[in-house]
Design a protein around this motif. Structure first.
Motif, PDB file in Angstrom:
ATOM      1  N   GLN A 186      46.739   2.271   9.019  1.00  0.00           N
ATOM      2  CA  GLN A 186      47.288   0.969   9.378  1.00  0.00           C
ATOM      3  C   GLN A 186      48.555   1.128  10.220  1.00  0.00           C
ATOM      4  N   ALA A 187      49.451   2.007   9.797  1.00  0.00           N
ATOM      5  CA  ALA A 187      50.698   2.222  10.539  1.00  0.00           C
ATOM      6  C   ALA A 187      50.415   2.765  11.940  1.00  0.00           C
ATOM      7  N   ALA A 188      49.472   3.696  12.045  1.00  0.00           N
ATOM      8  CA  ALA A 188      49.132   4.270  13.345  1.00  0.00           C
ATOM      9  C   ALA A 188      48.558   3.212  14.284  1.00  0.00           C
ATOM     10  N   LEU A 189      47.745   2.320  13.742  1.00  0.00           N
ATOM     11  CA  LEU A 189      47.176   1.252  14.562  1.00  0.00           C
ATOM     12  C   LEU A 189      48.252   0.255  14.984  1.00  0.00           C
ATOM     13  N   LEU A 190      49.112  -0.124  14.052  1.00  0.00           N
ATOM     14  CA  LEU A 190      50.174  -1.083  14.374  1.00  0.00           C
ATOM     15  C   LEU A 190      51.110  -0.565  15.455  1.00  0.00           C
ATOM     16  N   GLU A 191      51.358   0.737  15.464  1.00  0.00           N
ATOM     17  CA  GLU A 191      52.213   1.335  16.496  1.00  0.00           C
ATOM     18  C   GLU A 191      51.629   1.148  17.896  1.00  0.00           C
ATOM     19  N   HIS A 197      48.525  -2.569  23.330  1.00  0.00           N
ATOM     20  CA  HIS A 197      48.089  -1.624  24.358  1.00  0.00           C
ATOM     21  C   HIS A 197      46.633  -1.256  24.101  1.00  0.00           C
ATOM     22  N   PRO A 198      45.881  -0.915  25.122  1.00  0.00           N
ATOM     23  CA  PRO A 198      44.520  -0.420  24.898  1.00  0.00           C
ATOM     24  C   PRO A 198      44.573   0.828  24.018  1.00  0.00           C
ATOM     25  N   VAL A 199      43.565   1.013  23.194  1.00  0.00           N
ATOM     26  CA  VAL A 199      43.546   2.156  22.291  1.00  0.00           C
ATOM     27  C   VAL A 199      42.145   2.776  22.283  1.00  0.00           C
ATOM     28  N   VAL A 200      42.123   4.096  22.174  1.00  0.00           N
ATOM     29  CA  VAL A 200      40.874   4.848  22.051  1.00  0.00           C
ATOM     30  C   VAL A 200      40.935   5.587  20.717  1.00  0.00           C
ATOM     31  N   THR A 223      41.507  -7.749  16.300  1.00  0.00           N
ATOM     32  CA  THR A 223      42.859  -8.035  16.788  1.00  0.00           C
ATOM     33  C   THR A 223      42.997  -7.662  18.253  1.00  0.00           C
ATOM     34  N   TRP A 224      42.521  -6.466  18.615  1.00  0.00           N
ATOM     35  CA  TRP A 224      42.605  -6.026  20.010  1.00  0.00           C
ATOM     36  C   TRP A 224      41.780  -6.949  20.912  1.00  0.00           C
ATOM     37  N   ASP A 225      40.601  -7.351  20.435  1.00  0.00           N
ATOM     38  CA  ASP A 225      39.777  -8.290  21.209  1.00  0.00           C
ATOM     39  C   ASP A 225      40.530  -9.600  21.411  1.00  0.00           C
ATOM     40  N   SER A 226      41.156 -10.100  20.360  1.00  0.00           N
ATOM     41  CA  SER A 226      41.927 -11.342  20.436  1.00  0.00           C
ATOM     42  C   SER A 226      43.105 -11.208  21.398  1.00  0.00           C
ATOM     43  N   ASP A 227      43.712 -10.035  21.398  1.00  0.00           N
ATOM     44  CA  ASP A 227      44.845  -9.765  22.297  1.00  0.00           C
ATOM     45  C   ASP A 227      44.394  -9.434  23.716  1.00  0.00           C
TER      46      ASP A 227
END
Length: 96
Positions: free
Chosen positions: A25-30, A34-37, A60-64
């Motif tokens: 969770q912390a790694a994702l929130l950081e 930004h796009p993430v892979v 969340t990323w889709d919403s953003d």
């Protein structure tokens, strides 16, 4: 818990049981905003909590309107996604 490959990229650990959820969770929130892979090639075990976090992050990323890619899923990761019915949520990332 995760290895930074490039900015906003993560290599997931082999064991993503319940104890790994807070670090994931912390790694994702950081990386939010930004796009993430997400490289899932090393996953040997993933529990429901971490699957739920990944699904929440994808939504969340889709919403953003940011890119979110789950790449190179291991066989155990694919099986977990299929077993839970989440394979369709990540089907584009798997190339299916």
């Amino acid at each position: 818990m995760t290895e930074l490959v490039a900015e906003n990229s993560l290599v997931l650990d082999a064991d993503l049981g319940a104890k790994a959820a807070p670090k994931l969770q912390a790694a994702l929130l950081e990386r939010r905003g930004h796009p993430v892979v997400i490289d899932a090639s090393k996953v040997g075990h993933i529990g429901g909590g971490c699957l739920q976090l990944l699904l929440s992050a994808k939504l969340t990323w889709d919403s953003d309107k940011q890119g979110f890619s789950l790449v190179s899923p291991s066989q155990p990761m694919i099986q977990a996604l299929e077993f839970t019915g989440l394979d369709t949520a990540f089907s584009q990332e798997q190339g299916a």
